[in-house]
Design an enzyme around this catalytic site. Structure first.
Site, PDB file in Angstrom:
ATOM      1  N   HIS A  14      21.089 -57.494 193.691  1.00  0.00           N
ATOM      2  CA  HIS A  14      20.963 -58.069 195.031  1.00  0.00           C
ATOM      3  C   HIS A  14      19.619 -58.771 195.190  1.00  0.00           C
ATOM      4  CE1 HIS A  14      18.559 -54.862 197.491  1.00  0.00           C
ATOM      5  NE2 HIS A  14      18.110 -54.929 196.275  1.00  0.00           N
ATOM      6  N   CYS A  33      11.111 -58.685 196.441  1.00  0.00           N
ATOM      7  CA  CYS A  33      12.546 -58.392 196.582  1.00  0.00           C
ATOM      8  C   CYS A  33      13.334 -59.621 197.037  1.00  0.00           C
ATOM      9  CB  CYS A  33      12.774 -57.263 197.580  1.00  0.00           C
ATOM     10  SG  CYS A  33      12.117 -55.692 197.001  1.00  0.00           S
ATOM     11  N   HIS A  39      17.554 -58.991 191.610  1.00  0.00           N
ATOM     12  CA  HIS A  39      17.165 -57.892 190.725  1.00  0.00           C
ATOM     13  C   HIS A  39      18.236 -56.808 190.838  1.00  0.00           C
ATOM     14  CE1 HIS A  39      15.503 -56.935 194.700  1.00  0.00           C
ATOM     15  NE2 HIS A  39      15.776 -55.681 194.385  1.00  0.00           N
ATOM     16  N   HIS A  41      19.591 -52.543 190.688  1.00  0.00           N
ATOM     17  CA  HIS A  41      19.261 -51.131 190.915  1.00  0.00           C
ATOM     18  C   HIS A  41      20.337 -50.255 190.292  1.00  0.00           C
ATOM     19  CE1 HIS A  41      16.018 -51.794 193.774  1.00  0.00           C
ATOM     20  NE2 HIS A  41      16.780 -52.655 194.427  1.00  0.00           N
ATOM     21  N   ASP A  79      30.255 -51.510 191.898  1.00  0.00           N
ATOM     22  CA  ASP A  79      29.646 -51.369 190.571  1.00  0.00           C
ATOM     23  C   ASP A  79      29.666 -52.682 189.789  1.00  0.00           C
ATOM     24  OD1 ASP A  79      28.474 -49.694 188.489  1.00  0.00           O
ATOM     25  OD2 ASP A  79      30.330 -50.110 187.398  1.00  0.00           O
ATOM     26  N   HIS A  80      28.515 -53.033 189.250  1.00  0.00           N
ATOM     27  CA  HIS A  80      28.330 -54.280 188.487  1.00  0.00           C
ATOM     28  C   HIS A  80      28.663 -55.515 189.310  1.00  0.00           C
ATOM     29  CE1 HIS A  80      27.705 -51.519 185.210  1.00  0.00           C
ATOM     30  NE2 HIS A  80      27.280 -52.518 184.465  1.00  0.00           N
ATOM     31  N   GLU A 126      18.099 -45.956 195.793  1.00  0.00           N
ATOM     32  CA  GLU A 126      18.090 -47.122 194.910  1.00  0.00           C
ATOM     33  C   GLU A 126      17.095 -46.925 193.761  1.00  0.00           C
ATOM     34  OE1 GLU A 126      16.879 -50.645 197.134  1.00  0.00           O
ATOM     35  OE2 GLU A 126      14.786 -50.061 196.932  1.00  0.00           O
TER      36      GLU A 126
HETATM   37 NI    NI Z   1      16.219 -54.131 195.681  1.00  0.00          NI
END
Ligand code: NI
Length: 136
Positions: A14, A33, A39, A41, A79-80, A126
């Site tokens: 995200h 961010c 990036h 998590h 997921d992914h 996260e």
């Molecule tokens: Ni983040």
């Protein structure tokens, strides 16, 4: 009242960015961010439900059924994924942990009603440093 907690893990990408702000404001509020490339998590989500004990099964909820709901409603959707572009229920929202837990709770309301349990708490991590808890 008994509470049952199940933990799931998912990985997602995200970027924290508010489209109605300019680049400078986004940078000021979200720092790195908000970097354009995004990036990732490794998220951990703890889901707690409460309900009545079924005297025959000795359970509040069948954990296999709980597992299946969480896979279908949360894991398979997140997921992914790119949270900002691939997840319908996050459309128009900044993909913070806060918004994530609120929308996850909404998604779980109907399937949990069908399981005859009530969502009482979500805890989303996260990283080992940051987490958000939603208590209902
Ligand atoms: Ni983040």
């Amino acid at each position: 009242m008994l509470t049952v907690t199940r933990t799931i893990h998912f990985c997602a990408a995200h970027r924290l960015y508010n489209d109605s702000w300019d680049e400078t404001k986004n940078r000021e509020i979200f720092g790195k961010c908000s970097n354009e490339g995004g990036h990732g998590h490794n998220y951990t989500l703890k889901i707690s439900v409460s309900g009545e004990l079924d005297k025959n099964s000795g359970m509040v909820v069948n954990v296999t059924e709980l597992r299946d709901v969480l896979k279908r409603e949360i894991f398979d959707k997140l997921d992914h994924r790119d949270l900002d572009n691939e997840v319908d229920f996050l459309d128009g929202l900044v993909s913070t942990m806060e918004n994530l837990v609120i929308k996850i709770a909404e998604n779980l309301e109907k399937p949990f009603n069908e399981l005859d349990v009530k969502l009482v708490k979500l805890e989303l991590n996260e990283s080992d440093k940051n987490s958000v808890t939603l208590e209902l």
